[in-house]
Scaffold this motif. Structure first.
Motif, PDB file in Angstrom:
ATOM      1  N   ARG A  14      33.431  47.980  46.867  1.00 29.82           N
ATOM      2  CA  ARG A  14      34.172  48.894  47.713  1.00 29.82           C
ATOM      3  C   ARG A  14      33.287  49.948  48.350  1.00 29.82           C
ATOM      4  N   THR A  15      32.044  50.032  47.869  1.00 31.79           N
ATOM      5  CA  THR A  15      31.172  51.096  48.360  1.00 31.79           C
ATOM      6  C   THR A  15      31.060  51.100  49.879  1.00 31.79           C
ATOM      7  N   ALA A  16      30.799  49.897  50.419  1.00 33.03           N
ATOM      8  CA  ALA A  16      30.570  49.851  51.855  1.00 33.03           C
ATOM      9  C   ALA A  16      31.815  50.263  52.624  1.00 33.03           C
ATOM     10  N   SER A  17      32.963  49.746  52.183  1.00 32.96           N
ATOM     11  CA  SER A  17      34.172  50.032  52.941  1.00 32.96           C
ATOM     12  C   SER A  17      34.584  51.486  52.806  1.00 32.96           C
ATOM     13  N   SER A  18      34.399  52.039  51.597  1.00 29.24           N
ATOM     14  CA  SER A  18      34.884  53.407  51.432  1.00 29.24           C
ATOM     15  C   SER A  18      33.966  54.415  52.110  1.00 29.24           C
ATOM     16  N   SER A  19      32.646  54.107  52.102  1.00 32.08           N
ATOM     17  CA  SER A  19      31.773  55.067  52.772  1.00 32.08           C
ATOM     18  C   SER A  19      31.803  54.845  54.282  1.00 32.08           C
ATOM     19  N   GLY A  20      32.213  53.638  54.661  1.00 32.10           N
ATOM     20  CA  GLY A  20      32.216  53.331  56.072  1.00 32.10           C
ATOM     21  C   GLY A  20      33.192  54.174  56.868  1.00 32.10           C
ATOM     22  N   ALA A  23      45.757  48.966  39.978  1.00 35.43           N
ATOM     23  CA  ALA A  23      46.842  49.300  40.903  1.00 35.43           C
ATOM     24  C   ALA A  23      46.649  48.590  42.233  1.00 35.43           C
ATOM     25  N   VAL A  24      45.406  48.588  42.738  1.00 34.07           N
ATOM     26  CA  VAL A  24      45.121  47.925  44.013  1.00 34.07           C
ATOM     27  C   VAL A  24      45.380  46.425  43.885  1.00 34.07           C
ATOM     28  N   ALA A  25      44.957  45.849  42.739  1.00 27.68           N
ATOM     29  CA  ALA A  25      45.176  44.415  42.524  1.00 27.68           C
ATOM     30  C   ALA A  25      46.670  44.103  42.434  1.00 27.68           C
ATOM     31  N   LEU A  26      47.406  44.956  41.744  1.00 26.07           N
ATOM     32  CA  LEU A  26      48.861  44.738  41.619  1.00 26.07           C
ATOM     33  C   LEU A  26      49.526  44.779  42.986  1.00 26.07           C
ATOM     34  N   ARG A  27      49.075  45.709  43.815  1.00 19.92           N
ATOM     35  CA  ARG A  27      49.647  45.824  45.160  1.00 19.92           C
ATOM     36  C   ARG A  27      49.330  44.593  46.001  1.00 19.92           C
ATOM     37  N   ALA A  28      48.148  44.025  45.748  1.00 19.12           N
ATOM     38  CA  ALA A  28      47.771  42.834  46.506  1.00 19.12           C
ATOM     39  C   ALA A  28      48.675  41.662  46.125  1.00 19.12           C
ATOM     40  N   GLN A  49      40.467  62.933  45.126  1.00 15.77           N
ATOM     41  CA  GLN A  49      39.438  62.006  45.530  1.00 15.77           C
ATOM     42  C   GLN A  49      39.911  61.202  46.731  1.00 15.77           C
ATOM     43  N   ARG A  50      39.354  61.545  47.876  1.00 13.93           N
ATOM     44  CA  ARG A  50      39.793  60.904  49.108  1.00 13.93           C
ATOM     45  C   ARG A  50      39.562  59.392  49.051  1.00 13.93           C
ATOM     46  N   SER A  51      38.408  58.974  48.477  1.00 10.68           N
ATOM     47  CA  SER A  51      38.103  57.541  48.423  1.00 10.68           C
ATOM     48  C   SER A  51      39.158  56.786  47.632  1.00 10.68           C
ATOM     49  N   TYR A  52      39.591  57.380  46.493  1.00  3.81           N
ATOM     50  CA  TYR A  52      40.620  56.727  45.685  1.00  3.81           C
ATOM     51  C   TYR A  52      41.902  56.604  46.488  1.00  3.81           C
ATOM     52  N   ASP A  54      41.652  53.966  49.200  1.00  8.64           N
ATOM     53  CA  ASP A  54      41.684  52.604  48.637  1.00  8.64           C
ATOM     54  C   ASP A  54      43.111  52.185  48.337  1.00  8.64           C
ATOM     55  N   LEU A  55      43.834  53.112  47.754  1.00  8.59           N
ATOM     56  CA  LEU A  55      45.198  52.814  47.328  1.00  8.59           C
ATOM     57  C   LEU A  55      46.096  52.571  48.535  1.00  8.59           C
ATOM     58  N   LEU A  56      45.965  53.418  49.549  1.00 16.05           N
ATOM     59  CA  LEU A  56      46.821  53.263  50.734  1.00 16.05           C
ATOM     60  C   LEU A  56      46.456  52.003  51.516  1.00 16.05           C
ATOM     61  N   ASP A  57      45.195  51.596  51.394  1.00 17.35           N
ATOM     62  CA  ASP A  57      44.768  50.382  52.088  1.00 17.35           C
ATOM     63  C   ASP A  57      45.354  49.132  51.454  1.00 17.35           C
ATOM     64  N   ALA A  58      45.711  49.225  50.164  1.00 19.47           N
ATOM     65  CA  ALA A  58      46.277  48.063  49.475  1.00 19.47           C
ATOM     66  C   ALA A  58      47.725  47.922  49.925  1.00 19.47           C
ATOM     67  N   GLY A  59      48.029  46.841  50.603  1.00 18.12           N
ATOM     68  CA  GLY A  59      49.374  46.677  51.139  1.00 18.12           C
ATOM     69  C   GLY A  59      49.526  47.475  52.419  1.00 18.12           C
ATOM     70  N   ASP A  60      50.781  47.743  52.801  1.00 20.08           N
ATOM     71  CA  ASP A  60      50.997  48.411  54.087  1.00 20.08           C
ATOM     72  C   ASP A  60      51.067  49.923  53.944  1.00 20.08           C
TER      73      ASP A  60
END
Lengths: 434, 220
Positions: free
Chosen positions: A426-432, B74-79, B94-97, B100-106
């Motif tokens: 996920r590193t690439a996508s999250s930092s991207g 959680a991301v896997a479950l959403r997938a 944590q913005r990255s977290y 990631d979560l919002l990206d999983a699914g719609d």
């Protein structure tokens, strides 16, 4: 296995046809030139040293020449020739001089330099004259004859007057050129071995250097592990209890009669527990941010930039995952720089750039403040410089009065292996997206 | 459907015993039922398969690695189950977290909250209900930090529009935003229309434009 020295090379059947004879000639020729130049320099310095000013450069020239010679040895000796010198104990010329003059390696280098300037380069030249000059002179007999028309004196000794004779001499030259390549390679091999013996670390020195670096690196690792342990203990212990406490207080508030003194007390307790929790959260984050472990340096820096009071642009995309100690040192350097910018710089904007290229991680933190940052006064920066130095890295601050300020961290670290990249897809996508 | 009277079947993943018991009690207090409470990410996925809950509440950091196993689960479950509402509790912002979560699914039916937030029991219960109803809830702390970043494509938004978008990201309805900003619901609707236009999100059948706007906001 391919030969790594002239000695190994000359046992190969196709030795005269390969690159090795050329390497040997190149090594000896450059040795002769360098040695002659060193001889001339020593002569000049020697004269000056009569009035003492020439003495320090004379003593130090060994160090410089040793460095050149180690590089030059690579022409015929493919194994690396490591530097025998220790890292000075402190920055500055005085410490450097103290360290160097106490080292045996320095004096071995000086001895080698004197040897090169007096004995070795004439020997190099002699070997080239016999091994290359003589056969080439014989080979040129027909040409000499053609130019002169009547006669040619080969090697200033043997008079040739007819073409059959001249071609016989040339044939002899060709045979000699091949035959003499072997002893010539042996000479070059001996020269390179001598250089290696005098200019690279002895076993004992190697061990000492290796151990000092290893023990400092172990210390940094232990320090990192301790940080993570403290962070986890706080997270699993105190923080969890506080969350549970605020939850209990929150539920109690639901059940307390509204408007009464009990509700008021509970509200106050609830608020204070919440504040303690906020403070603890910030504290834990400062010890070792989880995002650094999970996502790596790029997102962690973006996260630190988010928290900064001064608007910060981050450009740390596509950073690969790097060794933990490197990521950690670079991250905390970035945080310290941002904290300083917020506190002292008067900057309106800042910018973080991080790149990993050619085995070096480089982190730049720039701001448009009024400059004049002094690393000697900032204890935070000194500590960071020490941590970065252990990783063989450097921390540079360019901060002229009036600004702008640039803090640069450079840490050598190998490109990550494929497995360490795939373990964090996920590193690439999250930092991207930062 | 009104949120207050909906009884949810919850699968809870939290490795800290103290907090887990506390959360079970809290959820019970609001009428929800914890059908399974587990302590690691693998057990979470098994529990979801076994119980088919209405919502999953999970911690980010869990055994065995104590990294972001909970979030990854959680991301896997959403997938696997795009319609399964998931509320993630994080130790810190944590913005990255969150992204990631919002990206999983719609991006609908997900929530990302700071752990501290469970102390505000009513707010927490409200957020839980909104996520279960398909809403998107992003912790105000994340939102607050993001507001400091003034970058494209949000540059085009007026301060008021940014404020409204921030409240949308927190998962609030137009009515709630109107009450919060002390304006009419029509005004909020107009602001949101402007935001969607400026972020270049034309009306479409199969996308949730409010969520896309929030995603844009998180990535800016």
């Amino acid at each position: 296995m391919n030969p790594r020295t002239p000695w190994q090379a000359l046992t190969r059947p196709r030795f005269p046809l390969g690159a090795w004879p050329w390497r040997v000639v190149g090594y000896l020729a450059s040795g002769a030139v360098l040695g002659a130049a060193a001889g001339a320099l020593f002569l000049v310095l020697g004269v000056f040293s009569l009035v003492l000013v020439g003495l320090p450069p004379l003593l130090l020239s060994g160090i410089a020449l040793g460095r050149v010679e180690r590089l030059r040895t690579r022409i015929v000796d493919l194994d690396p020739a490591p530097d025998p010198h220790r890292v000075p104990t402190a920055p500055g010329l005085a410490a450097w001089l103290r360290t160097r003059t106490k080292e045996q390696a320095t004096w071995r280098e000086l001895a080698y330099a004197l040897l090169l300037a007096t004995v070795l380069w004439p020997l190099d030249l002699l070997a080239l004259a016999v091994g290359v000059g003589l056969p080439v002179a014989l080979l040129s007999a027909p040409f000499q004859l053609a130019v002169d028309g009547h006669e040619a004196k080969v090697v200033k000794a043997y008079l040739v007057t007819s073409y059959p004779e001249a071609f016989a001499v040339a044939l002899l030259g060709a045979v000699l050129l091949v035959a003499l390549a072997y002893p010539l390679a042996a000479v070059a091999g001996a020269r390179a071995a001598l250089a290696r013996a005098l200019l690279t670390p002895r076993e004992t020195e190697k061990q000492a250097i290796g151990e000092v670096i290893a023990s400092r690196a172990r210390l940094v690792d232990a320090f990192e592990a301790e940080r993570r342990r403290i962070e986890r203990d706080l997270h699993d212990g105190a923080q969890q209890r506080l969350v549970a406490l605020t939850m209990t207080l929150g539920l109690a508030r639901l059940d307390a009669p509204p408007g009464g003194p009990l509700a008021e007390q509970l509200a106050k307790a609830h608020e204070e527990a919440g504040q303690a929790l906020t403070e603890l959260r910030e504290l834990i984050h400062g010890i070792h941010p989880q995002v650094l472990a999970d996502y790596g340096l790029g997102p962690a820096l973006a996260d630190a930039a988010d928290r900064s009071a001064v608007p910060v642009e981050t450009d740390a995309e596509a950073l690969p995952r790097l060794p933990r100690a490197v990521e950690s040192a670079a991250y905390f350097a970035g945080c310290e720089a941002l904290a300083n910018i917020g506190r002292h710089s008067g900057a309106r904007r800042a910018r973080i750039t991080a790149r990993h290229a050619k085995g070096v991680l480089r982190l730049d933190v720039e701001d448009d403040g009024h400059g004049g940052a002094d690393p000697a006064r900032g204890s935070g920066l000194t500590g960071l410089a020490d941590r970065i130095a252990v990783l063989d890295g450097t921390l540079t601050i360019m901060s002229p009065p009036g600004g702008p300020t640039l803090l640069r961290v450079e840490i050598p670290c190998p490109a990550p292996t494929a497995s360490s990249v795939s373990s964090s897809p996920r590193t690439a996508s999250s930092s991207g997206r930062d | 459907m009104s949120r207050t009277d909906r009884k949810l079947r919850v699968v809870l993943a939290e490795d800290g015993v103290l907090l887990r018991e506390g959360l079970i009690g809290l959820l019970a207090r609001f009428g929800h039922e914890v059908v399974a409470a587990v302590g690691d990410a693998d057990a979470l996925r098994e529990a979801v398969a076994a119980h088919e809950p209405d919502i999953v509440v999970t911690d980010v950091r869990m055994p065995p690695g104590f990294q972001d196993e909970g979030l990854r689960a959680a991301v896997a479950l959403r997938a696997e189950r795009p319609a399964l509402p998931v509320l993630v509790l994080s130790q810190y912002v944590q913005r990255s977290y969150a992204a990631d979560l919002l990206d999983a699914g719609d991006g609908t039916g997900v929530g990302y909250l700071l752990k501290d937030r469970v102390g505000q029991v009513e707010e927490f219960a409200d957020a839980l209900a909104r996520v279960a109803d398909g809403g998107t809830v992003v912790d105000p702390e994340v939102v607050r930090q993001l507001l400091r970043r003034h970058r494209d494509p949000l540059e085009a938004l007026t301060p008021r529009e940014r404020e409204v978008l921030g409240l949308v990201a927190e998962g609030r309805s137009n009515g709630a935003i109107a009450r919060r900003l002390v304006v009419t619901e029509a005004a909020v609707g107009k602001h949101i229309g402007n935001i969607l236009a400026k972020l270049d999100l034309p009306p479409a059948e199969d996308t949730h434009r409010r969520v896309l706007a929030v995603l844009t906001y998180l990535r800016a």
